[in-house]
Design a protein around this motif. Sequence first.
Motif, mmCIF file in Angstrom:
data_model
loop_
_atom_site.group_PDB
_atom_site.id
_atom_site.type_symbol
_atom_site.label_atom_id
_atom_site.label_comp_id
_atom_site.label_asym_id
_atom_site.label_seq_id
_atom_site.Cartn_x
_atom_site.Cartn_y
_atom_site.Cartn_z
ATOM 1 N N HIS A 77 36.261 55.534 58.844
ATOM 2 C CA HIS A 77 37.395 55.724 57.931
ATOM 3 C C HIS A 77 38.079 54.398 57.599
ATOM 4 N N VAL A 78 38.444 54.280 56.338
ATOM 5 C CA VAL A 78 39.168 53.114 55.841
ATOM 6 C C VAL A 78 40.225 53.622 54.857
ATOM 7 N N SER A 79 41.434 53.044 54.945
ATOM 8 C CA SER A 79 42.561 53.506 54.133
ATOM 9 C C SER A 79 43.068 52.414 53.207
ATOM 10 N N PHE A 80 43.360 52.834 51.985
ATOM 11 C CA PHE A 80 43.990 52.008 50.961
ATOM 12 C C PHE A 80 45.331 52.647 50.619
ATOM 13 N N ALA A 81 46.234 51.877 50.018
ATOM 14 C CA ALA A 81 47.497 52.447 49.558
ATOM 15 C C ALA A 81 48.041 51.665 48.377
ATOM 16 N N CYS A 82 48.860 52.372 47.586
ATOM 17 C CA CYS A 82 49.571 51.715 46.496
ATOM 18 C C CYS A 82 50.964 52.315 46.365
ATOM 19 N N ARG A 83 51.848 51.513 45.817
ATOM 20 C CA ARG A 83 53.178 51.968 45.407
ATOM 21 C C ARG A 83 53.131 52.097 43.899
ATOM 22 N N VAL A 84 53.643 53.213 43.382
ATOM 23 C CA VAL A 84 53.669 53.446 41.944
ATOM 24 C C VAL A 84 55.122 53.662 41.537
ATOM 25 N N GLY A 85 55.570 52.866 40.581
ATOM 26 C CA GLY A 85 56.936 53.012 40.120
ATOM 27 C C GLY A 85 57.339 51.871 39.216
ATOM 28 N N PRO A 86 58.642 51.753 38.984
ATOM 29 C CA PRO A 86 59.148 50.702 38.104
ATOM 30 C C PRO A 86 58.798 49.303 38.622
ATOM 31 N N VAL A 87 58.517 48.423 37.671
ATOM 32 C CA VAL A 87 58.235 47.021 37.965
ATOM 33 C C VAL A 87 59.037 46.186 36.977
ATOM 34 N N ALA A 88 59.670 45.141 37.466
ATOM 35 C CA ALA A 88 60.478 44.271 36.606
ATOM 36 C C ALA A 88 59.650 43.760 35.434
ATOM 37 N N GLY A 89 60.232 43.827 34.250
ATOM 38 C CA GLY A 89 59.570 43.314 33.064
ATOM 39 C C GLY A 89 58.655 44.306 32.375
ATOM 40 N N GLN A 90 58.539 45.517 32.909
ATOM 41 C CA GLN A 90 57.692 46.540 32.292
ATOM 42 C C GLN A 90 58.520 47.781 32.029
ATOM 43 N N ASN A 91 58.193 48.487 30.967
ATOM 44 C CA ASN A 91 58.909 49.726 30.700
ATOM 45 C C ASN A 91 58.089 50.963 31.056
ATOM 46 N N THR A 92 56.946 50.789 31.701
ATOM 47 C CA THR A 92 56.158 51.903 32.217
ATOM 48 C C THR A 92 55.876 51.655 33.700
ATOM 49 N N PRO A 93 55.658 52.713 34.472
ATOM 50 C CA PRO A 93 55.365 52.536 35.899
ATOM 51 C C PRO A 93 54.057 51.765 36.093
ATOM 52 N N ALA A 94 53.970 51.093 37.224
ATOM 53 C CA ALA A 94 52.754 50.341 37.562
ATOM 54 C C ALA A 94 52.379 50.624 39.011
ATOM 55 N N SER A 95 51.097 50.453 39.307
ATOM 56 C CA SER A 95 50.576 50.610 40.675
ATOM 57 C C SER A 95 50.343 49.245 41.287
ATOM 58 N N THR A 96 50.799 49.089 42.523
ATOM 59 C CA THR A 96 50.651 47.840 43.253
ATOM 60 C C THR A 96 50.056 48.135 44.622
ATOM 61 N N LEU A 97 49.013 47.421 45.002
ATOM 62 C CA LEU A 97 48.441 47.597 46.338
ATOM 63 C C LEU A 97 49.462 47.238 47.405
#
Length: 149
Positions: A77-97
Amino acid sequence: MMAGMSLTFGPDRQTREFQCDCCQAPIERAWNFIHADGAAYAVYFANCYHHKDKDHDAWIDVIFGTWGAGAERWGDHVSFACRVGPVAGQNTPASTLVTAGLAHADGPLFGTKLDREAALQHPRLSEFWKVSDFILEHDPLVRGHIYGR
């Protein structure tokens, strides 16, 4: 995962609500298996945060490995993750590892919890992005929390 593989949810999607430690706001969690061409392929946990004084965001953990054979077979087993939400300078949500499994205890289910740097180098990174996109598009709790629909 090969291109063109069909992703679906498993039959046992679950949700739970609990309180955030930092602000006592609700956190909604969804989890389920992701199937690829009908076979168990990954498990996800998606926490949707309703912070009182911070951005509303979602943190998605995806675990790849062997399924259906019992915990003694979870050594891969191996796990990845991201945060999805507002990001400075963007008007749409973004995913960040981010580092995987931060809200979960270490153990065989999550296997190797990758941090951002390790995830960027991992051969399954493109699979993670395909699965996280599937969750964002098709899990009603996550989609509603991030996109309001």
